[in-house]
Design a protein around this motif. Structure first.
Motif, mmCIF file in Angstrom:
data_model
loop_
_atom_site.group_PDB
_atom_site.id
_atom_site.type_symbol
_atom_site.label_atom_id
_atom_site.label_comp_id
_atom_site.label_asym_id
_atom_site.label_seq_id
_atom_site.Cartn_x
_atom_site.Cartn_y
_atom_site.Cartn_z
ATOM 1 N N ASP A 184 0.833 -1.203 0.000
ATOM 2 C CA ASP A 184 0.000 0.000 0.000
ATOM 3 C C ASP A 184 0.868 1.253 0.000
ATOM 4 N N LEU A 185 1.926 1.274 0.831
ATOM 5 C CA LEU A 185 2.798 2.445 0.870
ATOM 6 C C LEU A 185 3.502 2.644 -0.467
ATOM 7 N N ILE A 186 3.870 1.547 -1.114
ATOM 8 C CA ILE A 186 4.476 1.666 -2.436
ATOM 9 C C ILE A 186 3.467 2.223 -3.427
ATOM 10 N N GLY A 187 2.225 1.745 -3.347
ATOM 11 C CA GLY A 187 1.178 2.242 -4.238
ATOM 12 C C GLY A 187 0.861 3.706 -4.007
ATOM 13 N N THR A 196 4.655 6.481 -1.169
ATOM 14 C CA THR A 196 5.353 6.836 0.064
ATOM 15 C C THR A 196 6.804 6.355 0.028
ATOM 16 N N MET A 197 7.025 5.206 -0.584
ATOM 17 C CA MET A 197 8.383 4.663 -0.714
ATOM 18 C C MET A 197 8.448 3.786 -1.947
ATOM 19 N N THR A 198 9.638 3.340 -2.292
ATOM 20 C CA THR A 198 9.836 2.465 -3.446
ATOM 21 C C THR A 198 10.004 1.025 -2.988
ATOM 22 N N PRO A 199 9.900 0.055 -3.894
ATOM 23 C CA PRO A 199 10.138 -1.344 -3.503
ATOM 24 C C PRO A 199 11.527 -1.552 -2.918
ATOM 25 N N GLU A 200 12.531 -0.832 -3.450
ATOM 26 C CA GLU A 200 13.889 -0.969 -2.929
ATOM 27 C C GLU A 200 13.974 -0.480 -1.480
ATOM 28 N N MET A 201 13.314 0.644 -1.184
ATOM 29 C CA MET A 201 13.297 1.153 0.187
ATOM 30 C C MET A 201 12.572 0.176 1.106
ATOM 31 N N ALA A 202 11.487 -0.413 0.598
ATOM 32 C CA ALA A 202 10.731 -1.377 1.400
ATOM 33 C C ALA A 202 11.582 -2.608 1.696
ATOM 34 N N ASP A 203 12.344 -3.066 0.696
ATOM 35 C CA ASP A 203 13.227 -4.218 0.929
ATOM 36 C C ASP A 203 14.263 -3.895 2.009
ATOM 37 N N PHE A 204 14.775 -2.670 1.975
ATOM 38 C CA PHE A 204 15.804 -2.291 2.948
ATOM 39 C C PHE A 204 15.244 -2.256 4.373
ATOM 40 N N VAL A 205 14.084 -1.590 4.568
ATOM 41 C CA VAL A 205 13.540 -1.501 5.932
ATOM 42 C C VAL A 205 13.096 -2.879 6.423
ATOM 43 N N GLY A 225 2.222 10.885 8.761
ATOM 44 C CA GLY A 225 2.028 9.449 8.558
ATOM 45 C C GLY A 225 3.010 8.574 9.308
ATOM 46 N N LYS A 226 3.582 9.084 10.399
ATOM 47 C CA LYS A 226 4.587 8.316 11.147
ATOM 48 C C LYS A 226 4.001 7.025 11.717
ATOM 49 N N THR A 227 2.826 7.121 12.318
ATOM 50 C CA THR A 227 2.231 5.944 12.949
ATOM 51 C C THR A 227 1.866 4.891 11.912
ATOM 52 N N THR A 228 1.372 5.319 10.753
ATOM 53 C CA THR A 228 1.050 4.367 9.684
ATOM 54 C C THR A 228 2.299 3.620 9.242
ATOM 55 N N THR A 229 3.394 4.355 9.041
ATOM 56 C CA THR A 229 4.646 3.713 8.642
ATOM 57 C C THR A 229 5.150 2.782 9.732
ATOM 58 N N LEU A 230 5.034 3.207 10.996
ATOM 59 C CA LEU A 230 5.460 2.359 12.107
ATOM 60 C C LEU A 230 4.660 1.056 12.129
ATOM 61 N N ASN A 231 3.360 1.147 11.846
ATOM 62 C CA ASN A 231 2.533 -0.056 11.773
ATOM 63 C C ASN A 231 3.027 -1.003 10.689
ATOM 64 N N VAL A 232 3.368 -0.432 9.532
ATOM 65 C CA VAL A 232 3.846 -1.256 8.428
ATOM 66 C C VAL A 232 5.179 -1.911 8.783
ATOM 67 N N LEU A 233 6.078 -1.160 9.408
ATOM 68 C CA LEU A 233 7.364 -1.734 9.816
ATOM 69 C C LEU A 233 7.172 -2.886 10.796
#
Length: 568
Positions: A306-309, A312-321, A340-348
């Motif tokens: 969803d964040l990639i869509g 918010t970030m790219t697939p490469e950034m998602a792979d890194f985190v 959107g800090k809390t949303t990102t924290l939830n995803v992490l």
């Protein structure tokens, strides 16, 4: 030709003369017939005007399109004199293919139905003011008296749905017993629904709370309500009957949580049963009347895709985190309010293994961790006597005794930052938290200030060494002017050089301009792989370094310190 008269909830009327063609009705700006009504969908209905006839159909709206007391589903032939209700707005057909309506005027009483062949005129107002407001105020007051007199003994045993049904029956009985005339253009069922919502629910805010496109609701006094959609703020035409009604709803939210709001304690933080965060502030601190802010709790649990869509970030950034979380790196998500800090924290948190014991600590519970082994802790304010307060720092200290594998703090904003750093430095690797800051460098300064707020006396260099040792990665998130949230930079905390904590850029968002669609730009790898990748590869873990881009061609300021100084 078709001529319509549109009557709003405030009694304002507007006429539309339509030629042959197709017309969309709704509150979206791209609709040919725009209706600013909180009960109307963005694309509510379709109207087709032909050479010899016109037809109207519902476009899958939330509240439906009504012709008198019948709901319109498929194409419905439009005839002169028809009354259509869309949300709380009434559309009257004045002319159709040369026919003109000139009906008699009648009074609508509690037993009357809206007829498709008569012109509606307002009844005598209840107290000489606006008929709708005065009607709702009168029924609301009598409804509360009725419930208190007849249902007080059993109200506490009812579920929310049962109480709403009983309140609707009571409101209908009040209208009938008091012989109250209904305001023109408003079916009794709709009025009762709104009155019951104000009496036992959230009043005019309920449609907004059900609307998934609304992320935040802001009430500035009883007659001014704003909502946030897609990162943009827009004003709603909904309103409360008066400040007293708004105050009763605020009290209804905070009282079950053991909190209070009055002149002695005019500010309060709370949450709704669905987890939405609530803040209220009232006079004398607020000069515009009671102010209520609700940050809605997302029903849908966002994932990395969803964040990639969202951009918010790219697939490469998602792979890194993902690697960072799985390999127990300590991460801070920083950004401004609403970024959107809390949303990102939830995803992490989705990347935390299922067999880890997780303890979450928040002021108001918002995190939606999907693992089974999760212990959620929530702070508590002082009671009416000023005692019993439990702050985030107390909970962090207690969490250390709960054998956690991971500690997730919703937000560090005070002395708890010290305890969080100590936890990260003493075996609780892989911990996550958020902090308010405008850049990764600002996060470090904020942490220093927050630690000093704890009252500890520590040399600045020792403090920075603690920070550099505890924090591994910082994700900076920003909300842009176009309403989009993006992770604008990911940096590694790379030890110290003198008295300065080194930050190495890993990914960044480079803005290139803007157009009618919003901010333009691209995400870039900075050509630098973090030091812990070398450690992980030495341990036999295969990692993809190509996601970071090529160091060649980087600007001087984008290069890591060793590339600029030739130290390595």
């Amino acid at each position: 030709m078709l001529e319509l008269e549109i009557r709003s909830t405030e009694g304002d009327t507007a006429k539309h003369r339509l030629q042959v063609g197709s017309y969309r009705i709704g509150k979206s700006s791209d609709c040919e017939i725009l209706i600013t009504d909180s009960h109307v969908s963005r694309h509510h209905a379709n109207l087709i005007v032909g050479e010899h006839a016109a037809h109207i159909s519902d476009a899958g709206s939330t509240n439906g399109t009504w012709k008198g007391s019948e709901q319109v589903s498929e194409d419905c032939l439009v005839e002169v004199g028809d009354n259509y209700r869309i949300g709380a707005t009434v559309i009257k057909v004045l002319k159709c293919n040369g026919q003109v309506v000139d009906p008699p005027q009648v009074m609508v009483t509690e037993s009357s139905e809206v007829s498709p062949n008569i012109e509606l005129t307002p009844p005598t107002s209840i107290s000489g003011g606006d008929g709708v407001v005065d009607f709702k105020r009168t029924v609301h007051a009598k409804l509360l008296d009725y419930l208190g007199l007849h249902k007080r003994a059993v109200m506490h045993t009812m579920s929310a749905d049962q109480l709403r049904v009983e309140a609707a029956k009571a409101a209908d009985e009040v209208i009938r017993n008091e012989h109250l005339a209904l305001p023109a253009g408003f079916p009794k069922s709709q009025l009762i629904e709104e009155i019951v919502a104000e009496a036992i629910g959230l009043g005019p805010l309920e449609p907004m709370m059900q609307d998934d496109s609304v992320t935040e609701v802001m009430v500035n006094g009883h007659d001014q309500i704003y909502v946030e959609r897609a990162g943009r703020i827009e004003q709603s035409n909904a309103r409360f009957t008066d400040d007293t009604t708004l105050m009763s709803i605020i009290e209804r939210i905070v009282t079950p949580l053991g909190r209070r709001i009055d002149e002695g304690s005019p500010m309060v933080d709370a949450r709704l049963p669905d987890g939405s965060r609530v803040n209220a502030i009232i006079p004398p601190l607020s000069l515009v009347g009671p102010v209520l802010t609700i940050r809605k709790f997302a029903r849908y649990r966002y994932k990395t895709e969803d964040l990639i869509g969202f951009g918010t970030m790219t697939p490469e950034m998602a792979d890194f985190v993902k690697v960072c979380v799985e390999q127990r790196r300590n991460i801070i998500v920083s950004g401004g309010t609403g970024s959107g800090k809390t949303t990102t924290l939830n995803v992490l948190s989705n990347f935390i293994p299922e067999d880890d014991r997780i303890v979450t600590i928040e002021d108001a519970a918002e995190l939606q961790l999907q693992q089974e082994h999760v212990v959620s802790l929530e702070s508590r304010p002082a009671n009416i006597e000023g005692k019993g307060q439990i702050v985030i720092r107390d909970l962090v200290r207690n969490a250390l005794r709960m054998r956690p594998d991971r500690i997730v703090v919703g937000e560090c904003r005070g002395g708890e930052a010290l305890d969080m750093l100590q936890a990260m430095n003493t075996g609780h690797d892989g911990s996550l938290t958020t902090a308010h800051a405008n850049s990764p460098r600002d996060v470090l300064s904020r942490l220093e200030v927050m630690i000093l707020m704890s009252g500890i006396d520590i040399p600045l260099r020792a403090l920075r060494e603690q920070i550099a040792s505890a924090i591994n990665v910082i994700l900076q998130q920003t909300r842009f002017a176009d309403g989009k949230r993006r992770v604008t930079s990911i940096v590694e905390v790379d030890g110290m050089e003198g008295d300065t904590i080194l930050l190495q850029p890993i990914f960044k968002f480079q803005q290139t301009g803007r157009d009618s669609t919003g901010i333009l730009g691209e995400f870039q790898g900075c050509g630098y792989a973090p030091h812990f990748y070398t450690e992980l590869e030495a341990a036999g873990i295969e990692l993809d370094r190509s996601i970071f881009g090529d160091v060649e061609g980087l600007n001087e300021e984008d290069m890591p310190s060793w590339a600029r100084t030739g130290d390595k």
